[in-house]
Design a protein around this motif. Structure first.
Motif, PDB file in Angstrom:
ATOM      1  N   ASP A 174     -10.426   6.038  12.780  1.00  0.00           N
ATOM      2  CA  ASP A 174      -9.618   4.859  13.098  1.00  0.00           C
ATOM      3  C   ASP A 174      -9.297   4.018  11.866  1.00  0.00           C
ATOM      4  O   ASP A 174      -8.798   2.905  11.990  1.00  0.00           O
ATOM      5  CB  ASP A 174     -10.340   3.978  14.120  1.00  0.00           C
ATOM      6  N   SER A 175      -9.587   4.514  10.678  1.00  0.00           N
ATOM      7  CA  SER A 175      -9.356   3.758   9.447  1.00  0.00           C
ATOM      8  C   SER A 175      -8.284   4.420   8.598  1.00  0.00           C
ATOM      9  O   SER A 175      -8.241   5.644   8.466  1.00  0.00           O
ATOM     10  CB  SER A 175     -10.644   3.650   8.628  1.00  0.00           C
ATOM     11  N   LEU A 176      -7.441   3.579   8.009  1.00  0.00           N
ATOM     12  CA  LEU A 176      -6.395   4.046   7.103  1.00  0.00           C
ATOM     13  C   LEU A 176      -6.924   3.942   5.683  1.00  0.00           C
ATOM     14  O   LEU A 176      -7.376   2.886   5.253  1.00  0.00           O
ATOM     15  CB  LEU A 176      -5.142   3.187   7.244  1.00  0.00           C
ATOM     16  N   VAL A 177      -6.870   5.040   4.949  1.00  0.00           N
ATOM     17  CA  VAL A 177      -7.212   5.046   3.533  1.00  0.00           C
ATOM     18  C   VAL A 177      -5.902   4.889   2.778  1.00  0.00           C
ATOM     19  O   VAL A 177      -4.944   5.617   3.019  1.00  0.00           O
ATOM     20  CB  VAL A 177      -7.925   6.350   3.122  1.00  0.00           C
ATOM     21  N   ASP A 223      -6.089   4.161  -8.553  1.00  0.00           N
ATOM     22  CA  ASP A 223      -7.524   3.899  -8.696  1.00  0.00           C
ATOM     23  C   ASP A 223      -8.028   2.805  -7.752  1.00  0.00           C
ATOM     24  O   ASP A 223      -9.236   2.637  -7.608  1.00  0.00           O
ATOM     25  CB  ASP A 223      -7.859   3.536 -10.141  1.00  0.00           C
ATOM     26  N   GLN A 224      -7.151   2.057  -7.099  1.00  0.00           N
ATOM     27  CA  GLN A 224      -7.562   1.010  -6.162  1.00  0.00           C
ATOM     28  C   GLN A 224      -7.350   1.515  -4.741  1.00  0.00           C
ATOM     29  O   GLN A 224      -6.280   1.399  -4.175  1.00  0.00           O
ATOM     30  CB  GLN A 224      -6.761  -0.272  -6.384  1.00  0.00           C
ATOM     31  N   GLU A 225      -8.406   2.092  -4.185  1.00  0.00           N
ATOM     32  CA  GLU A 225      -8.319   2.662  -2.849  1.00  0.00           C
ATOM     33  C   GLU A 225      -9.132   1.802  -1.890  1.00  0.00           C
ATOM     34  O   GLU A 225     -10.246   1.406  -2.208  1.00  0.00           O
ATOM     35  CB  GLU A 225      -8.845   4.096  -2.878  1.00  0.00           C
ATOM     36  N   MET A 226      -8.568   1.508  -0.724  1.00  0.00           N
ATOM     37  CA  MET A 226      -9.252   0.713   0.287  1.00  0.00           C
ATOM     38  C   MET A 226      -9.090   1.372   1.645  1.00  0.00           C
ATOM     39  O   MET A 226      -8.173   2.159   1.855  1.00  0.00           O
ATOM     40  CB  MET A 226      -8.674  -0.707   0.358  1.00  0.00           C
ATOM     41  N   LYS A 227     -10.001   0.991   2.550  1.00  0.00           N
ATOM     42  CA  LYS A 227      -9.905   1.442   3.937  1.00  0.00           C
ATOM     43  C   LYS A 227      -9.608   0.236   4.810  1.00  0.00           C
ATOM     44  O   LYS A 227     -10.186  -0.830   4.634  1.00  0.00           O
ATOM     45  CB  LYS A 227     -11.216   2.079   4.389  1.00  0.00           C
ATOM     46  N   PHE A 228      -8.685   0.410   5.734  1.00  0.00           N
ATOM     47  CA  PHE A 228      -8.317  -0.637   6.685  1.00  0.00           C
ATOM     48  C   PHE A 228      -8.511  -0.086   8.088  1.00  0.00           C
ATOM     49  O   PHE A 228      -7.925   0.942   8.439  1.00  0.00           O
ATOM     50  CB  PHE A 228      -6.844  -1.037   6.512  1.00  0.00           C
ATOM     51  N   ILE A 232       0.815  -1.209   0.000  1.00  0.00           N
ATOM     52  CA  ILE A 232       0.000   0.000   0.000  1.00  0.00           C
ATOM     53  C   ILE A 232       0.850   1.260   0.000  1.00  0.00           C
ATOM     54  O   ILE A 232       2.023   1.240   0.342  1.00  0.00           O
ATOM     55  CB  ILE A 232      -0.932   0.043   1.232  1.00  0.00           C
ATOM     56  N   LYS A 233       0.202   2.342  -0.402  1.00  0.00           N
ATOM     57  CA  LYS A 233       0.722   3.690  -0.213  1.00  0.00           C
ATOM     58  C   LYS A 233      -0.308   4.390   0.675  1.00  0.00           C
ATOM     59  O   LYS A 233      -1.471   4.529   0.297  1.00  0.00           O
ATOM     60  CB  LYS A 233       0.862   4.431  -1.535  1.00  0.00           C
TER      61      LYS A 233
END
Length: 116
Positions: free
Chosen positions: A62-65, A73-78, A54-55
């Protein structure tokens, strides 16, 4: 000839960066995830049994984007509780030296075979 060509391609396609856990001096506490994962830096994280390159983009509560697989273009939240391990991308001097020596050896070998 095929073997040396294969080795040359492997050397040229390797990266000078490796992913390692954060090294903390003895007696220091391990920083929290929000302190470890900084904006615009690269990491590998394990979340819910999956590993992602990830970058980090930003923290939203409390979530990392993050951009997954280094694609914008592939963005997720952890969520911070879902992240089990974090490896930081660091420059590897040994790999850099091996890449340089391999490139010089490949060029010298090519010159040798062309002049024969």
């Amino acid at each position: 000839m095929k073997f040396s060509f294969l080795i040359l391609i492997c050397i040229l396609l390797s990266s000078c960066y490796v992913y390692r856990p954060l090294e903390v001096a003895e007696g220091e506490e391990i920083p929290t995830l929000k302190e470890q994962l900084q904006k615009d830096k690269f990491y590998t994280i394990s979340s819910q049994g999956e590993e992602y390159k990830i970058k980090a983009v930003q923290w939203q509560g409390d979530s990392l984007v993050a951009h997954v697989n280094l694609k914008e273009d592939q963005e997720m939240k952890f969520h911070k509780n879902d992240i089990s391990t974090v490896n930081h991308r660091v420059f590897s001097r040994g790999r850099s030296d091996a890449l340089t020596v391999g490139a010089y050896a490949g060029v010298l070998g090519l010159i040798f075979f062309l002049t024969q």
